[in-house]
Design a protein around this motif. Structure first.
Motif, PDB file in Angstrom:
ATOM      1  N   GLY A 515       1.540  -1.584   0.077  1.00 29.66           N
ATOM      2  CA  GLY A 515       0.266  -0.345  -0.050  1.00 29.66           C
ATOM      3  C   GLY A 515       0.782   2.061  -0.181  1.00 29.66           C
ATOM      4  O   GLY A 515       0.034   2.488  -0.404  1.00 29.66           O
ATOM      5  N   VAL A 516       2.115   1.652  -0.157  1.00 28.83           N
ATOM      6  CA  VAL A 516       2.969   2.560  -0.001  1.00 28.83           C
ATOM      7  C   VAL A 516       3.692   2.468  -1.514  1.00 28.83           C
ATOM      8  O   VAL A 516       5.006   1.615  -2.198  1.00 28.83           O
ATOM      9  N   VAL A 533      -2.413   4.339   0.045  1.00 29.93           N
ATOM     10  CA  VAL A 533      -3.352   3.643  -0.223  1.00 29.93           C
ATOM     11  C   VAL A 533      -4.012   3.401   0.947  1.00 29.93           C
ATOM     12  O   VAL A 533      -3.529   2.261   1.838  1.00 29.93           O
ATOM     13  N   LEU A 534      -5.086   3.808   1.386  1.00 34.62           N
ATOM     14  CA  LEU A 534      -6.150   3.427   2.608  1.00 34.62           C
ATOM     15  C   LEU A 534      -7.051   2.280   2.515  1.00 34.62           C
ATOM     16  O   LEU A 534      -7.713   2.869   1.507  1.00 34.62           O
ATOM     17  N   GLY A 535      -7.324   1.915   2.517  1.00 27.76           N
ATOM     18  CA  GLY A 535      -8.599   1.197   3.106  1.00 27.76           C
ATOM     19  C   GLY A 535      -9.163   0.239   1.791  1.00 27.76           C
ATOM     20  O   GLY A 535      -8.773   0.528   0.586  1.00 27.76           O
ATOM     21  N   ASP A 548      -3.795  -3.220  -6.216  1.00 23.52           N
ATOM     22  CA  ASP A 548      -3.382  -3.645  -6.081  1.00 23.52           C
ATOM     23  C   ASP A 548      -3.740  -4.846  -5.618  1.00 23.52           C
ATOM     24  O   ASP A 548      -3.221  -6.269  -5.046  1.00 23.52           O
ATOM     25  N   GLY A 549      -5.158  -4.534  -4.309  1.00 23.98           N
ATOM     26  CA  GLY A 549      -5.641  -5.634  -3.351  1.00 23.98           C
ATOM     27  C   GLY A 549      -4.599  -5.674  -2.099  1.00 23.98           C
ATOM     28  O   GLY A 549      -5.141  -6.204  -1.060  1.00 23.98           O
ATOM     29  N   GLU A 550      -3.478  -4.218  -2.070  1.00 23.71           N
ATOM     30  CA  GLU A 550      -2.978  -4.286  -1.390  1.00 23.71           C
ATOM     31  C   GLU A 550      -3.197  -2.793  -0.020  1.00 23.71           C
ATOM     32  O   GLU A 550      -3.460  -1.526  -1.558  1.00 23.71           O
ATOM     33  N   VAL A 551      -3.529  -2.757   1.197  1.00 25.27           N
ATOM     34  CA  VAL A 551      -3.362  -1.366   1.012  1.00 25.27           C
ATOM     35  C   VAL A 551      -2.530  -0.818   2.173  1.00 25.27           C
ATOM     36  O   VAL A 551      -1.880  -2.221   3.290  1.00 25.27           O
ATOM     37  N   ASP A 582      -7.176   8.266  -6.053  1.00 23.92           N
ATOM     38  CA  ASP A 582      -6.899   7.237  -6.385  1.00 23.92           C
ATOM     39  C   ASP A 582      -5.143   6.992  -6.371  1.00 23.92           C
ATOM     40  O   ASP A 582      -4.963   7.216  -5.887  1.00 23.92           O
ATOM     41  N   ASN A 583      -4.609   6.140  -7.293  1.00 28.24           N
ATOM     42  CA  ASN A 583      -3.145   5.734  -7.273  1.00 28.24           C
ATOM     43  C   ASN A 583      -2.472   6.439  -7.952  1.00 28.24           C
ATOM     44  O   ASN A 583      -1.736   5.524  -8.440  1.00 28.24           O
TER      45      ASN A 583
END
Length: 783
Positions: A515-516, A533-535, A548-551, A582-583
């Motif tokens: 997530g980072v 990325v949060l949540g 990507d499914g990771e937080v 978004d990312n």
């Protein structure tokens, strides 16, 4: 007259007549100096310089094969040549070949000059009937490392291709020598010309024009910008709070009145003194080629009051002013990121639709939008082929020209390495070859669309602070000496024939932290910053955008979190912490965009609001811990002050490196570390439970759960057979002869659950007194 060019060829079997004439070259004389008498040789009707002027190293021969070719360094690999002798570098930059010592650290950075020659590129030229053909070698590139007057002006080299200008301020001598036009960087923006409603001031813009025109009265003027979402007082689109007698409610009628009044006053003031003006700047948000109107949706600027129509409304008013006065001022749409095929298709669709719907509105068939300004904020990762294809795409729009605006090629900050300097020169050469081959001027004899009418660089020299500070983006260095970039601009074909791209990839890959996502131009990325990325559950957090499914962590509405970012300024001395939808590098939420400058902080302050703007207390090459402590508001709408967290350079700067990132949950019983980059957060130690039982057939069972700090024990629980989990509150009794299986585990305050453990009781064996420590195998123990 071009002072450096291709070797002219003579007709086979004929000796080319040559004669020497003397002319006076007023173009090359410094301002205030007498004109320089020059000696030239006439060759095939052209005047070729034969005198050793500072601007010329070697001139094309007049079919006699006589020219000067500096000797390149020997033994270098490939065509990218460097000579090192011990701790010194052989200096070819000034034509001396002297050895000069290099500072090991702390001194002025080493300039490695890549001595280049057009090796192996020869042609056979016939010099007369029956005479032996001789090899006519090409002239060498001039060396880098000299000041501007040692090279032909860029504006003269491309005079018959397109107008060559500058965007923004720069060192005055180099600017007026090299550039044919000037576009103010900030002085014509709305906040500079009408900060308060109805109070117009043009002093700053007029002073900027006058400063450079005093050195070059023929300098052409371009304008930037009439309508933009940034550097514009928010009252213009009637944003809250109410000011200047306006309701402060994004009232369409009030906003349109403000837009028209501003365009009429500013354009009316500068009038036909301008060649062109950026009517609208950077209207596109998230690009969707299927719907250009939706692509204009932004949580800031004119869109909030006028919707997607604001672009055409601005152009209609500008056209009204220009056409009513009979001026020939080109109306431009200017935007960044038009090397992206996706965004280019959006702009193409927008301009095509608007021009078709308003065909016939302007006299002489002029389109409403006449020019597309392709901002050239590039870096070493820029796809030159995509730039060329997008120019060709825009060329399909009837009557529309292309200007390359605000051009620079940023390098990784820190140290200007020889490899990066070489690659920057290659990238400049590749791009200018594209611009040249799509130029609208008569010198373009290719079969390509002839659409590029102006190219404007975003400065003169590299700068340490400010726009692209520390990113070595310009053709001259800090001291005004030419880099290889200048040679790539002046002589793209020759430069590419002698310089190859150097692969600088490699280095240690950091292990991923879920997530980072951290980016660094120093490591070859196209931008610097980070996304957190949060949540991943929209029912728990209003904006769950993992791709990507990771937080990094799962926020709890109402909980307080502390974000600490340690960064090093390498030219960029301000940092923003923003909300993202978004990312991506962008994609800010609407509420974030509206408040992007609302919460400034010094480096030693703790930000309590996002977006946060750390814009003071930092100096170049310093490292700082920037701390934000915020309470998550889960009641925010999805496009509000919520989302993923972005770390960005202030003012769009990328000359910085993120060193560490931590996120802690702040609680009354201690802070819990949730995120740590680049090391990652070690998997939390699960709690551990010790089982003890003693007795005969009936045994007394005791469970002792322990948690690892900083976590605390939440509970210990057990179940017998297939029963429900029961919270352990004290010793209990079981009968061994019932042959039951006891399962048990503990849970800590962070929610970490111990692996389930068990023991199966068996009768017999008399009295027992057993202790099962937590480090024993979790398989069931038969007792």
């Amino acid at each position: 007259m071009e002072m450096y060019g291709e070797n002219p060829s003579a007709a086979p079997g004929r000796r080319q007549r040559s004669e020497t004439v003397e002319v006076v070259d007023t173009r090359r004389a410094p301002v205030g100096a007498a004109a320089w008498p020059r000696r030239y040789r006439r060759c095939r009707g052209e005047l070729l310089d034969t005198a050793p002027t500072p601007a010329i190293v070697a001139m094309p021969p007049c079919n006699d094969g006589k020219f000067a070719t500096p000797s390149p360094c020997k033994g270098a690999r490939g065509r990218h040549r460097r000579c090192h002798v011990g701790s010194a570098t052989r200096d070819h930059s000034h034509g001396t070949g002297r050895l000069r010592a290099q500072p090991r650290s702390g001194g002025r950075r080493r300039r490695s000059v890549l001595a280049s020659v057009l090796a192996g590129m020869t042609a056979l030229a016939a010099v007369g009937a029956g005479q032996q053909a001789v090899a006519a070698a090409e002239p060498a590139l001039p060396p880098s490392g000299q000041t501007f007057e040692h090279y032909p002006p860029m504006k003269d080299v491309y005079a018959d291709h397109f107008s060559f200008g500058v965007f923004g301020a720069g060192e005055i001598e180099g600017l007026t020598y090299n550039y044919a036009s000037y576009t103010p960087g900030n002085e014509m923006k709305p906040e500079s010309t009408q900060r308060e409603k109805g109070v117009f001031t043009f002093d700053a813009a007029e002073a900027a024009f006058a400063r450079y025109e005093a050195r070059n009265p023929d300098l052409l003027r371009y304008g930037h910008t009439l309508a933009w979402h940034s550097q514009t007082p928010t009252w213009m689109w009637d944003a809250p709070p109410a000011r200047f007698g306006q309701p402060g409610t994004f009232d369409r009628a009030v906003a349109l009145e403000n837009l028209n009044a501003h365009i009429e006053a500013v354009l009316g003031h500068f009038g036909d003194r301008l060649v062109a003006i950026d009517v609208v700047n950077e209207a596109v948000g998230t690009a969707d080629p299927a719907d250009w109107r939706a692509s204009l949706a932004k949580g800031e600027g004119w869109y909030q009051a006028l919707g997607a129509e604001w672009v055409e409304l601005a152009f209609l008013k500008a056209a009204e002013v220009v056409d009513a006065n009979g001026w020939d001022v080109k109306l431009t749409y200017n935007d960044f990121g038009l090397d992206s095929p996706t965004k280019a298709r959006v702009v193409h669709a927008m301009v095509e639709d608007i021009n078709e719907r308003y065909a016939g509105v302007r006299p002489d068939g002029r389109p409403l939008i006449e020019v597309i300004g392709m901002q050239g904020h590039y870096n070493l990762a820029t796809d030159v082929e995509a730039v060329e294809q997008n120019i060709k795409l825009f060329a399909t729009l009837p009557g529309v020209e292309v200007n390359v605006t605000e051009m620079d090629i940023a390098l990784p900050p820190g140290e200007l390495t020889p490899e990066n300097e070489n690659n920057q020169g290659v990238k400049y050469a590749e791009l200018f070859r594209v611009y040249r081959d799509h130029a609208a001027g008569p010198a373009n004899t290719t079969g390509n669309p002839k659409v590029v009418t102006a190219v404007k660089l975003a400065g003169v020299r590299d700068v340490r602070t400010g726009w692209k500070g520390g990113e070595f983006a310009m053709p001259y260095d800090y001291d005004g000496r030419a880099k290889l970039a200048l040679l790539g601009i002046l002589y793209p074909d020759e430069f590419l024939a002698t310089h190859e791209w150097i692969d600088t990839s490699g280095g240690e890959e950091l292990p991923p932290v879920p997530g980072v996502h951290v980016y660094d131009t120093s490591a070859g990325d196209s931008w610097s910053g980070a996304n957190i990325v949060l949540g991943d559950d929209a029912t728990a957090w209003p904006w769950s955008t993992t791709d990507d499914g990771e937080v990094a962590f799962r926020p709890e509405p109402g909980a307080t979190y502390r974000l600490t970012v340690n960064y090093t300024a390498k030219g960029t001395t301000s940092i923003r912490v923003r909300w993202l939808r978004d990312n991506s590098n962008g994609g800010y939420t609407n509420a974030d965009g509206a408040l992007v400058n609302a919460h400034p902080y010094a480096a030693d302050q703790v930000a309590t609001q996002l977006p946060a703007y750390f814009n003071s207390g930092m100096v170049n090459m310093g490292s700082y811990d920037l701390v934000s402590e915020i309470t998550m508001d889960g009641s925010q709408p999805a496009d509000g002050l919520v989302g993923n967290i972005g770390i960005r350079g202030g003012g769009g700067g990328n000359a910085f490196s993120v060193n560490t990132i931590t996120v802690e949950k702040v609680t009354g019983t201690g802070d819990e570390l949730l995120v740590r980059w680049p090391e990652g957060v070690a998997e939390p130690e699960p709690p551990a439970t010790t089982l003890a039982y003693r007795g005969n057939n009936w045994v007394t069972v005791t469970l002792d759960g322990r948690a690892t700090a900083p976590a605390t024990l939440a509970r210990t629980e057990y179940r017998v057979g297939a029963g429900e989990w029961t919270t352990y509150e004290g010793p209990f009794r079981l009968k061994r002869s019932d042959r039951q299986t006891l399962r048990y585990r503990s849970v800590d305050s962070a929610g970490t659950v111990e692996q389930e453990r068990c023991v199966t009781f068996r009768p017999g064996g008399g009295s027992v007194d057993v202790v099962v420590p937590p480090d024993e195998d979790s398989a069931c123990v038969v007792s």
